[in-house]
Design an enzyme around this catalytic site. Structure first.
Site, mmCIF file in Angstrom:
data_model
loop_
_atom_site.group_PDB
_atom_site.id
_atom_site.type_symbol
_atom_site.label_atom_id
_atom_site.label_comp_id
_atom_site.label_asym_id
_atom_site.label_seq_id
_atom_site.Cartn_x
_atom_site.Cartn_y
_atom_site.Cartn_z
ATOM 1 C CB THR B 165 -0.992 -0.015 1.182
ATOM 2 O OG1 THR B 165 -0.287 -0.203 2.406
ATOM 3 C CG2 THR B 165 -2.018 -1.130 1.024
ATOM 4 C CE LYS B 191 0.411 -3.695 2.911
ATOM 5 N NZ LYS B 191 -0.630 -2.997 3.760
ATOM 6 C CB THR B 202 -3.313 -4.416 6.666
ATOM 7 O OG1 THR B 202 -4.583 -4.028 7.152
ATOM 8 C CG2 THR B 202 -3.286 -5.903 6.383
ATOM 9 C CD GLU B 283 1.991 4.500 9.674
ATOM 10 O OE1 GLU B 283 1.112 4.125 8.916
ATOM 11 O OE2 GLU B 283 1.815 4.831 10.850
ATOM 12 C CG ASN B 406 -0.554 7.915 10.833
ATOM 13 O OD1 ASN B 406 -1.196 7.233 10.048
ATOM 14 N ND2 ASN B 406 0.612 7.553 11.320
ATOM 15 C CB SER B 411 -10.099 10.803 4.921
ATOM 16 O OG SER B 411 -11.256 11.126 5.644
#
Lengths: 411, 411
Positions: B165, B191, B202, B283, B406, B411
């Site tokens: 992703t 991943k 995930t 991250e 984040n 969004s």
């Protein structure tokens, strides 16, 4: 160390509140030079004879020497013809300082007892600031005569300022109620959530009331209220080794509040107000968030879910980004360890129903939730659809400010 | 959404490793256009008859439809004259999508079964990407003929790339061992830890070996190894609703590895390598941190302490700031809930003994610990001094990069 120059945007408007004077309690503050220059760093509160003292403390297994000392004293007092004193310093937490830390607590309590002519078992101390460095306790004991001489009934704001570390504002709250025609007052101060390397955001809370109540009765009330106030807030899931709450009831109003629900509610108002102020001074906080969980199998499960949401870095960063990211709330429910059924879950941001029956709500319009997220005070509500268990906790967002305060320095 | 333009500074040097081909497994990838433009987003792995499949999945109570489907199939296979297939898409996680999510899994597994002439119960799917949006499964089923036609023995790197992703690098690892004079190979891809709004980092892992082993024997090995590999890493304490690990043993080498410790170690090497790569792509990560806890009452307590340190925002920000802040480690030990005695605690940063017997070590020179903190790979060791319990976990630091990824988007 990051320099903290601005007052939190979430600080209550209007500065430190006007607090009622509690008959039977006097305060003083002094600049003992423990660590900070040009400010006070020790507070003394003297509480008259006939008072009851209750408290609550960190559950950390690495708690500091002053915490262990307070815990050993609480509730074991035999001589109520004597008063009490709280002696608190900022600048050094006397935590993880081994045997010299224990000796420092002894030296301070003995000196305070001598100065005030009280038994050492009636002296409660606390320390907040750097850890792992020996507390220069002589600086405190040398300041005792001055502190004693300066005690005054209207000194509570000075006391609140003396215990700040990197708090961006001094914290005070009060409430009153009428018991049998007599007005009873509760006034409290707190410090917490500022951070100074390598301090640990210790939370210290001191509350005073002129209500009349037994030590046991007060302790039961405080323990009960503590669960839904100070134990229901979280800034970053980390727990100090020094968190301490002490409540003193002087009885000077003459109003007996044993088992009195009106008084318990009033004390609860002050405790919740101070707890919220600690969150509002959370490191880097720009949003104050109430998280309400209902419909859980029981209250324990509800609390697990609420704390899982409140402590989730992904939820907290989404809030910082004003993003109504309900997927992260689903994730936090799922990882909480509580009973949860994905297909019975409902989620609200403010009054906006975002998700229900395991999927996004058919009535959901993202713009509505996005509008709520722009507020400074936010509400997230989750219904698990399983039972009657419920819990409410409060937290703040996770921002660049938190990283700046905690990472952008070398000790 | 934050744009991720740079490969993690912790990525293994030299790009995707050369992995051995596992006889009995073929791979393909396709661009089905689920969400991303100009890249592959579906992988197919076909595994020959006679293979054993084992796995491990997220423990989230809000896990996704594909996870529930995989869990229901694992270990219940009756017809080993048939092969298996793994079908994985990126771009949409099919999580929290209610009944249409379940229907999408059914549609994909049925179509894959038909295309490959396998029972639907032999098809394992996974999905990673945005949550709460219906998976456009027709895009996947339309791609099946092409995927089938393109299967090839050396396609594992293409497969690794198709399931990314916002991973900043594709993750692969391998190891070999000799069992009874026969070389056995293990090759895997993963991943994870990249993030895309509102995805949940995930972790997906697929490992293949030509060893011969029963399903039960393989499952026991995988479950055991999983505890000390994928279940011992944490980036930010948040748990995906979709985490999935599948291991396929084709048996084509002829080497029987039932209860074989050499093989278990080899499989463990690949699992640990991939787990570490997930942390190295955490991250915003700039430091890879190994946390070793010993001297605990038991292994459960040791793990509690290790995870409490690894998940502490204050410890993680201190690491980001290259600050040997042992006070925060003491704090994390204290809040873990494990048995701990403040005065028996020892802490090392790298090989530098920082604290012992409840206080800073007399031999401690801060410059030594500060020098260790400048490394990209760090080690923190804690000895609780109580018993023989031990645990090792791996994490990364908490930086502005994490907040950027984040929080700095809507969004």
């Amino acid at each position: 160390m990051a320099k903290i120059t601005k007052v939190s945007p979430l600080a209550p408007k209007g500065g430190f509140p006007k607090l009622p004077q509690i008959d039977g309690v006097r305060f003083s503050a002094a600049a003992a030079g423990i660590k900070y220059a040009g400010r006070t760093d020790v507070m003394l509160a003297q509480i008259d004879a006939g008072s009851a003292i209750a408290g609550a403390f960190t559950r950390s297994s690495t708690r500091s020497a002053p915490v262990l000392d307070c815990q050993s004293k609480l509730g074991s007092v035999e001589d109520d013809s004597k008063g009490f004193a709280f002696l608190v310093n900022s600048g050094n937490s006397n935590a993880f300082t081994g045997g010299v830390g224990v000796a420092a607590v002894e030296a301070i309590t003995n000196a305070t007892a001598k100065t005030l002519n009280l038994p050492a078992s009636h002296i409660y101390t606390a320390s907040t600031g750097v850890i792992g460095e020996p507390l220069p306790y002589e600086k405190i004991t040398h300041a005792l005569d001055g502190l004693h001489g300066a005690l005054k009934a209207d000194g509570i704001e000075d006391a609140a300022r003396a215990i700040m570390t990197t708090d961006t504002f001094a914290k005070g709250a009060s409430a009153t109620c009428e018991i049998g025609g007599v007005e009873v007052a509760v006034a409290g101060i707190a410090k917490g959530s500022g951070m100074i390397a390598p301090d640990m955001a210790t939370m210290l809370v001191y509350i005073f009331t002129d209500a009349k109540i037994s030590q046991l009765g007060l302790q039961e009330m405080v323990s009960r209220l503590n669960e839904n106030t100070f134990n229901s807030i979280t800034v970053d899931s980390d727990t100090s080794t020094s968190d301490s709450l002490l409540v003193a009831a002087t009885g000077t109003s003459g109003a007996n509040v044993e088992y009195n629900e009106t008084f318990e509610r009033t004390l609860g108002v002050v405790m919740k107000d101070l707890a919220h102020q600690v969150v509002r001074d959370g490191e880097g906080a720009t949003k104050f968030v109430e998280i309400r969980v209902g419909g859980a199998t029981d209250n324990v499960d509800a609390r697990k879910v609420a704390m899982s949401i409140a402590n989730s870095p992904l939820v907290k960063t989404a809030i910082a980004g004003e993003d109504p990211n309900w997927g992260r709330v689903v994730m936090a429910v799922g990882k909480s360890g509580a009973n949860a059924d994905r297909d019975r879950l409902s989620i609200w941001f403010g009054d906006v129903l975002v998700a229900e029956d395991g999927w996004v709500s058919p009535t959901y319009v993202e713009a509505d939730a996005a509008a709520h997220m722009k507020n400074q005070d936010l509400r997230i509500r989750v219904d698990l659809g399983l039972g009657a268990g419920h819990s409410t906790v409060w937290t703040c967002d996770l921002t660049h400010g938190y990283i700046e305060i905690n990472a952008d320095y070398r000790s």
